[in-house]
Scaffold this motif. Structure first.
Motif, PDB file in Angstrom:
ATOM      1  N   MET B  64       0.816  -1.215   0.000  1.00  0.00           N
ATOM      2  CA  MET B  64       0.000   0.000   0.000  1.00  0.00           C
ATOM      3  C   MET B  64       0.844   1.257   0.000  1.00  0.00           C
ATOM      4  O   MET B  64       0.316   2.352   0.192  1.00  0.00           O
ATOM      5  N   THR B  83      -4.115  -5.277  13.531  1.00  0.00           N
ATOM      6  CA  THR B  83      -4.903  -6.351  12.939  1.00  0.00           C
ATOM      7  C   THR B  83      -4.197  -7.685  13.047  1.00  0.00           C
ATOM      8  O   THR B  83      -4.748  -8.678  13.527  1.00  0.00           O
ATOM      9  N   TYR B  90      -5.486 -14.652  18.576  1.00  0.00           N
ATOM     10  CA  TYR B  90      -6.439 -15.753  18.438  1.00  0.00           C
ATOM     11  C   TYR B  90      -5.726 -17.068  18.160  1.00  0.00           C
ATOM     12  O   TYR B  90      -6.057 -18.105  18.725  1.00  0.00           O
ATOM     13  N   GLN B  93      -4.194 -18.517  21.273  1.00  0.00           N
ATOM     14  CA  GLN B  93      -5.232 -19.096  22.127  1.00  0.00           C
ATOM     15  C   GLN B  93      -5.684 -20.434  21.599  1.00  0.00           C
ATOM     16  O   GLN B  93      -5.971 -21.356  22.357  1.00  0.00           O
ATOM     17  N   ALA B  94      -5.754 -20.526  20.260  1.00  0.00           N
ATOM     18  CA  ALA B  94      -6.219 -21.770  19.670  1.00  0.00           C
ATOM     19  C   ALA B  94      -5.183 -22.864  19.824  1.00  0.00           C
ATOM     20  O   ALA B  94      -5.525 -24.032  19.988  1.00  0.00           O
ATOM     21  N   LEU B  97      -3.542 -22.718  25.463  1.00  0.00           N
ATOM     22  CA  LEU B  97      -3.935 -21.710  26.447  1.00  0.00           C
ATOM     23  C   LEU B  97      -2.837 -21.469  27.463  1.00  0.00           C
ATOM     24  O   LEU B  97      -2.666 -20.366  27.954  1.00  0.00           O
ATOM     25  N   VAL B 176      16.894 -18.370  41.696  1.00  0.00           N
ATOM     26  CA  VAL B 176      15.571 -17.752  41.625  1.00  0.00           C
ATOM     27  C   VAL B 176      15.613 -16.402  40.903  1.00  0.00           C
ATOM     28  O   VAL B 176      14.711 -16.045  40.157  1.00  0.00           O
TER      29      VAL B 176
ATOM     30  N   VAL C   8      -8.014   0.110   3.705  1.00  0.00           N
ATOM     31  CA  VAL C   8      -7.196  -0.479   4.771  1.00  0.00           C
ATOM     32  C   VAL C   8      -8.082  -1.087   5.843  1.00  0.00           C
ATOM     33  O   VAL C   8      -7.893  -2.240   6.261  1.00  0.00           O
ATOM     34  N   ILE C  11      -9.665  -4.338   4.651  1.00  0.00           N
ATOM     35  CA  ILE C  11      -8.755  -5.488   4.655  1.00  0.00           C
ATOM     36  C   ILE C  11      -8.527  -5.971   6.084  1.00  0.00           C
ATOM     37  O   ILE C  11      -8.612  -7.168   6.397  1.00  0.00           O
ATOM     38  N   CYS C  12      -8.281  -4.989   6.966  1.00  0.00           N
ATOM     39  CA  CYS C  12      -7.999  -5.360   8.351  1.00  0.00           C
ATOM     40  C   CYS C  12      -9.192  -6.065   8.980  1.00  0.00           C
ATOM     41  O   CYS C  12      -9.038  -7.084   9.666  1.00  0.00           O
ATOM     42  N   VAL C  15      -9.344  -9.589   7.834  1.00  0.00           N
ATOM     43  CA  VAL C  15      -8.339 -10.456   8.468  1.00  0.00           C
ATOM     44  C   VAL C  15      -8.778 -10.830   9.873  1.00  0.00           C
ATOM     45  O   VAL C  15      -8.733 -12.002  10.277  1.00  0.00           O
ATOM     46  N   ILE C  16      -9.251  -9.823  10.634  1.00  0.00           N
ATOM     47  CA  ILE C  16      -9.619 -10.095  12.031  1.00  0.00           C
ATOM     48  C   ILE C  16     -10.795 -11.055  12.102  1.00  0.00           C
ATOM     49  O   ILE C  16     -10.756 -12.071  12.803  1.00  0.00           O
ATOM     50  N   SER C  19      -9.755 -14.574  11.115  1.00  0.00           N
ATOM     51  CA  SER C  19      -9.000 -15.350  12.102  1.00  0.00           C
ATOM     52  C   SER C  19      -9.876 -15.679  13.304  1.00  0.00           C
ATOM     53  O   SER C  19      -9.744 -16.748  13.897  1.00  0.00           O
ATOM     54  N   TYR C  20     -10.794 -14.769  13.637  1.00  0.00           N
ATOM     55  CA  TYR C  20     -11.674 -15.057  14.768  1.00  0.00           C
ATOM     56  C   TYR C  20     -12.536 -16.261  14.463  1.00  0.00           C
ATOM     57  O   TYR C  20     -12.623 -17.209  15.239  1.00  0.00           O
ATOM     58  N   THR C  23     -10.547 -19.545  14.332  1.00  0.00           N
ATOM     59  CA  THR C  23     -10.001 -20.129  15.544  1.00  0.00           C
ATOM     60  C   THR C  23     -11.037 -20.287  16.648  1.00  0.00           C
ATOM     61  O   THR C  23     -10.736 -20.827  17.698  1.00  0.00           O
ATOM     62  N   ALA C  26     -11.558 -23.858  18.113  1.00  0.00           N
ATOM     63  CA  ALA C  26     -10.368 -24.372  18.794  1.00  0.00           C
ATOM     64  C   ALA C  26     -10.174 -23.659  20.118  1.00  0.00           C
ATOM     65  O   ALA C  26      -9.851 -24.284  21.142  1.00  0.00           O
ATOM     66  N   VAL C  27     -10.384 -22.327  20.130  1.00  0.00           N
ATOM     67  CA  VAL C  27     -10.202 -21.562  21.370  1.00  0.00           C
ATOM     68  C   VAL C  27     -11.202 -22.025  22.415  1.00  0.00           C
ATOM     69  O   VAL C  27     -10.849 -22.305  23.576  1.00  0.00           O
ATOM     70  N   ASN C  30     -10.254 -25.352  23.732  1.00  0.00           N
ATOM     71  CA  ASN C  30      -9.103 -25.238  24.629  1.00  0.00           C
ATOM     72  C   ASN C  30      -9.516 -24.754  25.997  1.00  0.00           C
ATOM     73  O   ASN C  30      -9.079 -25.270  27.018  1.00  0.00           O
ATOM     74  N   LYS C  31     -10.382 -23.721  26.002  1.00  0.00           N
ATOM     75  CA  LYS C  31     -10.795 -23.154  27.288  1.00  0.00           C
ATOM     76  C   LYS C  31     -11.564 -24.189  28.095  1.00  0.00           C
ATOM     77  O   LYS C  31     -11.380 -24.310  29.302  1.00  0.00           O
ATOM     78  N   THR C 124       6.648 -15.519  43.998  1.00  0.00           N
ATOM     79  CA  THR C 124       8.089 -15.715  43.859  1.00  0.00           C
ATOM     80  C   THR C 124       8.415 -17.191  43.660  1.00  0.00           C
ATOM     81  O   THR C 124       8.044 -18.006  44.492  1.00  0.00           O
ATOM     82  N   PRO C 125       9.103 -17.530  42.583  1.00  0.00           N
ATOM     83  CA  PRO C 125       9.474 -18.926  42.388  1.00  0.00           C
ATOM     84  C   PRO C 125      10.388 -19.380  43.521  1.00  0.00           C
ATOM     85  O   PRO C 125      11.248 -18.624  43.956  1.00  0.00           O
ATOM     86  N   GLY C 126      10.166 -20.577  43.996  1.00  0.00           N
ATOM     87  CA  GLY C 126      11.011 -21.105  45.053  1.00  0.00           C
ATOM     88  C   GLY C 126      10.481 -20.789  46.434  1.00  0.00           C
ATOM     89  O   GLY C 126      10.857 -21.424  47.402  1.00  0.00           O
TER      90      GLY C 126
END
Lengths: 388, 211, 212
Positions: B64, B83, B90, B93-94, B97, B176, C8, C11-12, C15-16, C19-20, C23, C26-27, C30-31, C124-126
């Motif tokens: 672009m 984005t 996501y 997460q998939a 977790l 530690v 723009v 497109i964005c 994409v979001i 992907s949402y 996934t 699967a999300v 998983n939960k 605190t670890p330990g």
């Protein structure tokens, strides 16, 4: 033909060189170390040896790189090592002691540019590192004056490098000692509410207590140094006074809740820190008023940390914070130049006797490692020039 | 011609890994570098996530570059980066977790990672898509290597393991401090020291050679 | 400019959303698996679980998308025969570094807390993270008394963390030496959740005793 040397003042130097001061501090530490060995036997001896050795090796390595001031012969690394070993538990695993010694010199001093350029007390930097890295090992004390301490190591001392130390509690049980005997008086007070006798703490001679070398002995050795003017008496006085005053005030308000001030003063590493660590010349203020502020701050912080934080002991962090505040303290306590008032303008009719305190350290032309201007080391290309 | 192109492509790629390494040379993206490198696996995941965002957003920005008005370019880049970060969020997460919990807020914070915006502004907005993406891949790989260098040291010393495999057996004494924030600073400082020392040595060697 | 920005954004957005959608399943899976794993850990006898809300008016509802006001979420664990074997609930309290989130199992038969699991913490670890594996500490939760009082509106005895080595009663939690603050957070988390949940839950246990 002789060469004529032209150089700026000072032309007359005092007898007090860095080496001499440091050597005297080492001498004064020897009885303290001997007492420590007498308390804890061969483990304490090995600990002092290994920690000091690690400090010296690291120092040697840094000196060899040629990027720092000071050298092995000025005994400063020896002091760091001895002090560091005295602040660690006697049964501290030797490999961790070596790590502490390395960090103390490398991180606490070497990376800043060597003797006189360090911001923080190197021994305490080393201790702070192992405190954060090995919190369990550094809180594991064993009681003093155990039978057979000169023949047998505390088992945790001899842990393999990188490996977990043996559990001191089972070892103590085999000796038919209460596991609580291995807690420091401060930890006992903080977590169990048991107060130790101030008199026992002062001499450290009572059997089976998990305490460091006798505060009385440290005070005596410190008094020798102060008398010979190798340390400034104001700093220990201010620290002990500050801590004592705060502890006493709190004790007045809540006698049941807070321990008596003598317990506060004689327990833990307060006396050792006040006499030997806070007085480190490179990391404490040079102005007399600044010393009082610095000492008072450390005393106050020590008591506050001991009372109100999750840690039983606060001397180390108090001194480190004091070290960090030193440049600021020095800035606000600059003595006014002759003829100038506090607020900058000249005051009429005022007289300014030269207060002897203002020259306390510089008197007799003492050469301290303080405030030297960093000499630029010749760069690689300059060093090469004669040959090319 | 083709060999010249590959060399240039290779150079573009290697720039991020060595000469302009985002962690050790440019000292960018310190926030995730210090925060998530407590273990090697976290470091790698973070590196891969960032690399993906880098490649994808640099590609899109580069596509672009002629039509985005100059006045709003930064806003546009941020939208594009955000984005892809959301998408990565996501995906992680998939996939797992546990990993998502370990990386925490730092996945979302990739948006403000200056490596990505820096690459988009300084490089991708002036370069055709393919070289821009190759360069971004190199940067991402360099970032991943940097994170991994920290993560490996911190995991070995702080936990006695490497990629979850025990190295020293059960008796290992964990340091530690290494899994706490100060450990991140110590290890990063040591690596920077090492690289500065190397660079200095190389420089002085070059000077001697020329003389 | 508008056209470009629109492009723009378009497109964005694509994409979001893509992907949402891609996934989402699967999300969610998983939960669910993570939650089930945590519940099975604290109610080991359970073979399947159900999610419920304990409501204010003393009723119990199946968990839906929207939680009603004042509702306390819990999980009921059932064995193979569909009989209720235990209840799990999550709680949190401020620890040394950050909130310690835990999941604990409640056994209706002995009216006690059995087993805890740590959901998330940054101790605190330990030191603080000993709560996950310190055997002495976990022994506290073999049978931690959580009986209700006669009025059924609160616990008969507050669940409380006490100093290491001073546990005297069945409703006390013996702290780990050196990790008192974290231990206290665990005790407080259990107490807070139990005080909120159990008075609503216990009188209604009959309603959920069989798998619906």
């Amino acid at each position: 033909m002789g060469t004529v040397e032209i150089r700026p003042a000072p032309h007359i130097r005092g007898e007090r060189t860095v080496e001499k001061i440091m050597l005297n501090v080492v001498y004064s530490l020897v009885p303290v170390c001997l007492f420590y060995i007498y308390q804890y036997g061969i483990s304490a001896f090995a600990s002092i040896l290994v920690v000091t050795g690690a400090c010296l090796l690291t120092e040697r390595w840094f000196v060899k790189t040629g990027t720092q001031s000071g050298n092995l012969a000025d005994y400063s690394a020896t002091i760091t090592g001895m002090l560091l070993a005295l602040t660690l538990p006697p049964g501290f695993p030797l490999w961790m002691g070596a790590v502490a010694g390395f960090v103390a010199i490398a991180l606490g001093k070497g990376l800043f540019g060597g003797l006189g350029f360090n911001v923080f007390n190197p021994a305490l930097v080393g201790r702070a590192f192992v405190q954060a890295a090995f919190p369990t090992a550094i809180a594991t004390y064993t009681p003093s004056f155990l039978p057979g301490r000169f023949l047998e190591f505390i088992p945790s001392s001899l842990a393999w490098p990188l490996m977990m130390p043996a559990d001191a509690a089972t070892w103590l049980k085999a000796k038919q000692l209460d596991a609580l005997a291995g807690a420091t008086p401060l930890a006992k007070w903080k977590f169990e509410g048991i107060l130790a006798e101030a008199g026992d703490l002062l001499t450290s001679l009572a059997g089976h207590m998990a305490v460091g070398p006798s505060p009385l002995l440290i005070l005596a050795c410190g008094a020798y140094l102060a008398f010979r003017r190798y340390l400034d008496w104001r700093i220990p006085t201010a620290i002990l006074g500050g801590a004592g005053a705060v502890a006493w005030l709190l004790y007045l308000f809540g006698p049941g809740h807070y321990p008596n001030p003598f317990f506060m003063l004689f327990s833990g590493g307060l006396i050792l820190g006040a006499v030997y660590m806070a007085t480190d010349m490179a990391t404490s203020p040079v102005t007399p008023r600044g010393m009082w502020i610095y000492g008072g701050l450390i005393g106050l912080l020590t008591v506050v940390i001991r009372y109100y934080s999750g840690l039983p002991e606060g001397v180390m962090y108090a001194i480190l914070i004091g070290n960090a505040a030193t440049p600021l303290i020095e800035r606000i306590t600059q003595p006014a130049p002759f003829g100038k008032g506090v607020f900058g303008g000249a005051r009429k009719g005022a007289s300014y006797p030269l207060h002897p305190g203002y020259i306390s350290r510089e008197e007799a032309g003492a050469v301290t490692p303080k405030k030297r201007i960093l000499k630029n080391k010749p760069k690689a290309d300059e060093r090469r020039t004669p040959n090319s | 011609m083709s060999s010249a192109t590959t060399t240039r492509g290779w150079d573009e790629f290697m720039e991020g890994i060595w000469k302009q390494n985002p962690v050790f040379v440019m000292v960018l993206g310190m926030c995730p570098t210090l925060a998530v490198t407590v273990s090697a696996i976290n470091a790698i995941s973070m590196g891969i996530a960032t690399t993906f965002v880098l490649i994808a957003s640099c590609g899109l920005v580069s596509l672009m570059r002629r039509i985005v008005p100059k006045e709003v370019r930064i806003a546009t880049y941020i939208v594009i980066i955000a984005t892809f970060v959301t998408a990565v969020d996501y995906f992680i997460q998939a996939i797992s977790l546990a990993l998502y919990d370990a990386l925490g807020a730092f996945i979302q914070l990739i948006v403000v990672n200056c490596i990505i915006l820096g690459r988009a502004e300084a490089h991708a907005s002036k370069t055709p898509p393919l070289p821009a993406m190759v360069n971004a891949a190199g940067m991402g790989a360099g970032f991943t290597i940097g994170l991994l260098a920290l993560g490996v040291v911190r995991e070995i010393l702080g936990n006695g393991t490497l990629f979850g495999l025990s190295l020293f057996g059960a008796g290992f004494q964990p340091w530690v401090i290494m899994v706490l924030p100060p450990g991140g600073f110590f290890v990063l400082g040591t690596w920077l020291l090492f690289f500065a020392w190397r660079a200095r040595r190389k420089q002085s060697a070059e000077v001697t050679q020329h003389a | 400019m508008l056209k470009t920005l629109g492009l723009v954004s378009g497109i964005c957005g694509l994409v979001i959303v893509g992907s949402y959608q891609g996934t989402y399943e699967a999300v969610a899976a998983n939960k669910r698996i993570a939650m089930e794993r945590a519940v099975f850990k604290v109610v080991p006898a359970a073979k399947s679980i159900e999610e419920y809300y304990a409501l204010d008016g003393g009723s119990i509802a199946k968990a839906g998308a929207e939680a009603p006001a004042g509702a306390v979420k819990f999980f009921a664990g059932y064995d193979e025969a569909g009989k209720l074997v235990g209840v799990a609930a999550a709680g949190g309290a401020k620890g040394y570094a950050d909130t310690v989130r835990i999941m604990f199992g409640y056994d209706p038969a002995c009216q006690c807390v059995k087993n805890i699991g740590v959901v998330s913490m940054r101790e605190t670890p330990g030191i603080g993270d000993k709560i996950v594996k310190d055997k002495e500490f976990l022994a506290n939760f073999e049978q931690l008394d959580a009986k209700l009082n006669a009025e059924m509106n609160a616990l008969a005895h507050e669940i409380k963390t006490v100093k290491h080595g001073s546990k005297a009663d069945a409703w006390q939690v013996d702290a780990i030496a050196g990790a008192t603050i974290t231990s206290r957070a665990v005790g407080k988390a259990i107490n807070d959740t139990a005080q909120a949940l159990l008075p609503k839950l216990v009188p209604n246990l009959d309603k959920i005793k069989d798998k619906s």
